[in-house]
Enzyme design. Structure first.
Site, PDB file in Angstrom:
ATOM      1  N   LYS A  78       0.849  -1.205   0.000  1.00 29.14           N
ATOM      2  CA  LYS A  78       0.000   0.000   0.000  1.00 29.14           C
ATOM      3  C   LYS A  78       0.878   1.246   0.000  1.00 29.14           C
ATOM      4  O   LYS A  78       1.903   1.291   0.706  1.00 29.14           O
ATOM      5  CB  LYS A  78      -0.906  -0.030   1.234  1.00 29.14           C
ATOM      6  N   SER A 153      -9.745   1.928   2.926  1.00 30.63           N
ATOM      7  CA  SER A 153      -8.884   2.683   2.049  1.00 30.63           C
ATOM      8  C   SER A 153      -7.858   1.847   1.292  1.00 30.63           C
ATOM      9  O   SER A 153      -7.298   2.314   0.299  1.00 30.63           O
ATOM     10  CB  SER A 153      -8.149   3.747   2.851  1.00 30.63           C
ATOM     11  N   SER A 177      -9.853  -0.472   7.151  1.00 29.69           N
ATOM     12  CA  SER A 177      -9.276  -0.357   5.806  1.00 29.69           C
ATOM     13  C   SER A 177      -8.588  -1.582   5.253  1.00 29.69           C
ATOM     14  O   SER A 177      -8.214  -1.583   4.081  1.00 29.69           O
ATOM     15  CB  SER A 177      -8.308   0.813   5.746  1.00 29.69           C
TER      16      SER A 177
END
Ligand code: GLN
Length: 485
Positions: A78, A153, A177
Site C-alpha cells: 500500500k 482505504s 481499511s
C-alpha cells in the site's frame, strides 16, 4: 492453474522442488498486470525492474537452499508504507514526488525474507475513506464488477490480490481499511493487534489506531505473511515486545471447544439481508465443525462511529500538520510570502475528505472544546474496550459481518460522507479497542458480489482467529472463486 493464480504456500512448494523459478512467477504476475491493470487501476506505481532483480536474487537464494515462505513471492505494498527509493504518495497530491530515504520496518522485513516487490497500491488519500475514490490518482475498480468500488482505504491492495496482480499484499487498517476492502473483493484481510506489527515507516493517519496487515487469497498465506512482518521494533514505541508465534502452526481444522460470540446488536443494525444470510450460514458451518455459539452484547457499540470520527480526525489534524511544502512533497508556486505558501500548498495539496478531517480534528482539539469532544470520546473509547473485555470472558472469538453491504457503485456515496462512514460500522470498534480482526469470504450475492465474515479476537490471539477462519475455509469453496476478467 496459472502461476499468477496461485497462493504463496503453493508457489513456495514449487520453488522448493525447483519446478519453477521466482523469475517465472514474477514474469507471470507482471504479464497478468499488463492484461488487467488498465481496467482495475490497483497500482499507483509499478516496479517491474526491481521485481525482476529481486526475483533473480531470490532464485540464487533458493539454489543455496536458503528460501523462506516469502522468498521469490510477488507482493504489492500500500502506498502509505515507505519504500526506500520508490515513490510513496499516500494517494495524495501533496506527496506526489515523495521518495522515502528509508524503508518501513515491514518493507525491510519483506526484503530480508526475499520477497519480490511488484509495486505500490492505490488508496484513499492518507487512508481516509472506504472506497478508494478519495485517491488523487483516480479510483480503483472492483475486479468482481468494474462499476463498483473495491472498498477502502486499502482498495488497491485488495483488488490487486483479487485480480491476481500479485500473490499477497500489505494494507493498513485504522477503522476497517484492510477488512472492509477484503470483504468487498472476496479475499482474506487481517488487522493484527495494535502493537503486533511495527508502524515505523507507515505514514501516520491516526497513530493510536493504525496497524499494518496482510491481504491474501487464503488464510494460510495471511498466517505466513503475518509471521514475517510481526515483531518488536525499538523505533516504534508502540510496538510490543512479545515473541511472534508460529501462526501457520495454529491452523488446525478442529473447532471443538471453541466458543464463538455473536454480538446481538450487529444483526439489529440494518444489515443488508444478503450479508446477514451469508454470515448466518457461515456460523452454521462453524457450529458443524464443533464450535459453540453464545449471544454477547457490546452495548457501547452504538457510539463507536461518533467516537472514531472524533479521535481519528484529531490525531490526523496533528499528524498532517507536517505537510506544508517546506521539507518535502508538493509546494504551491507563485505565492507571496511564507504564510501564503503554507496555505496555498495545503489548499491545493489536500483533497476534500482530508480537509474535512483536518477541520473536524482541529475544531475538536481547540481550546474550550477539548473536554467536550476529544476527552469525552477517549472516555467512551474505554467503555467500548471494556465491552469487548467482558465479551471475551465468555467466548474465544467474535463472529459478525465485516461490512453492512456488499460493494456499492462508484460515485454512489461520494456526496454523502455520513453514508460512506457507515460502511465501517462493524470494523471500527475493533480498532478503538486495539484488538485483532480478520475478514474472509463467506458467500456471494446473486450478482456475484463477495460477502465477508469478520472474526475478532482478544489481544494477541491472532492464532485463534486464524484457526477459526482456516477451519471455515477448509470446509467451503468461496475463496476458490475468481472474478471474470
Ligand atoms: N473508512 C475509515 C475512514 O475513513 C477507515 C479508514 C482506515 O481504516 N484507514 O477513516
Amino acid at each position: 492453474m496459472k502461476l499468477y493464480q496461485m497462493t504463496a504456500h503453493q508457489l513456495h512448494q514449487l520453488l522448493l522442488r525447483k519446478e519453477v523459478t521466482s523469475r517465472e512467477i514474477t514474469q507471470s504476475v507482471l504479464q497478468r498486470v499488463e492484461e488487467v491493470e488498465g481496467r482495475i487501476h490497483a497500482f499507483i506505481t509499478l516496479t517491474p525492474e526491481m521485481a525482476l532483480e529481486q526475483a533473480a536474487a531470490a532464485d540464487r537464494r533458493i539454489q543455496k537452499g536458503e528460501a523462506g515462505p516469502m522468498t521469490g513471492i510477488p507482493v504489492a505494498i500500500k502506498d502509505v508504507i515507505c519504500t526506500q527509493g520508490v515513490l510513496t504518495t499516500c494517494g495524495s497530491h501533496i506527496l506526489e514526488n515523495f521518495i522515502p530515504p528509508y524503508d518501513a520496518t515491514v518493507t525491510q522485513k519483506l526484503k530480508a525474507a526475499g520477497a519480490v516487490f511488484i509495486g505500490k497500491t492505490n488508496m484513499d488519500e492518507f487512508a481516509m475513506g472506504s472506497s478508494t475514490e478519495n485517491s488523487f490518482y483516480g479510483p480503483t475498480r472492483n475486479p468482481w464488477d468494474l462499476a463498483r468500488i473495491p472498498g477502502g482505504s486499502s482498495g488497491g491492495s485488495a483488488a490487486a490480490v483479487a485480480a491476481d496482480e500479485c500473490i499477497v499484499s500489505l494494507g493498513s487498517d485504522t477503522g476497517g481499511s484492510i477488512r472492509q476492502p477484503a470483504a468487498c473483493c472476496g479475499v482474506v484481510g487481517m488487522k493484527p493487534t495494535y502493537g503486533r506489527v511495527s508502524r515505523y515507516g507507515l505514514v501516520a493517519f491516526a497513530s493510536s489506531l493504525d496497524q499494518i496487515g496482510p491481504f491474501s487469497k487464503d488464510v494460510q498465506d495471511s498466517a505466513l505473511l503475518l509471521k514475517v512482518i510481526s515483531g518488536h521494533e525499538p523505533r516504534d514505541s508502540t510496538s510490543v515486545d512479545l515473541p511472534v508465534p508460529d501462526y501457520p502452526q495454529a491452523l488446525v481444522e478442529d473447532l471443538r471447544g471453541m466458543v464463538l460470540g455473536v454480538p446481538r446488536e450487529t444483526f439489529a443494525q440494518g444489515v443488508d439481508p444478503r450479508v446477514a444470510g451469508s454470515v448466518g450460514e457461515a456460523i452454521e458451518v462453524l457450529k458443524k465443525l464443533g464450535a459453540k455459539t453464545v449471544d454477547v452484547s457490546l452495548p457501547h457499540g452504538n457510539y463507536a462511529l461518533a467516537v472514531y470520527y472524533l479521535i481519528a480526525p484529531c490525531e490526523a489534524s496533528s499528524n498532517l500538520a507536517r505537510y506544508d511544502g517546506v521539507k518535502y512533497g508538493f509546494r504551491a508556486r507563485g505565492t507571496d510570502d511564507l504564510l501564503d505558501m503554507y496555505q496555498e500548498t495545503r489548499w491545493q495539496g489536500f483533497g476534500a475528505e482530508v480537509k474535512r478531517r483536518i477541520m473536524l480534528g482541529t475544531y475538536a482539539l481547540s481550546a474550550g472544546y477539548y473536554d467536550a469532544y476529544y476527552l469525552k470520546a477517549s472516555r467512551v473509547r474505554t467503555l467500548i474496550r471494556k465491552d469487548f473485555e467482558e465479551a471475551f470472558q465468555r467466548c474465544d472469538v467474535l463472529v459478525l459481518p465485516t461490512a453492512p453491504t456488499p460493494a456499492f457503485r462508484i460515485g454512489e456515496k461520494m456526496d454523502d460522507p455520513l453514508q460512506m462512514y457507515l460502511s465501517d460500522i462493524f470494523t471500527i470498534p475493533c480498532n478503538l479497542a486495539g484488538l485483532p480482526g480478520l475478514s474472509l469470504p463467506c458467500g456471494f450475492t446473486a450478482e456475484g458480489l463477495p460477502i465477508g465474515l469478520q472474526v475478532l479476537g482478544n489481544f494477541f490471539q491472532e492464532e485463534k482467529i486464524l484457526r477459526v477462519a482456516w477451519a471455515f475455509e477448509q470446509n467451503t469453496d468461496h475463496h476458490r472463486r475468481k472474478p471474470n476478467l
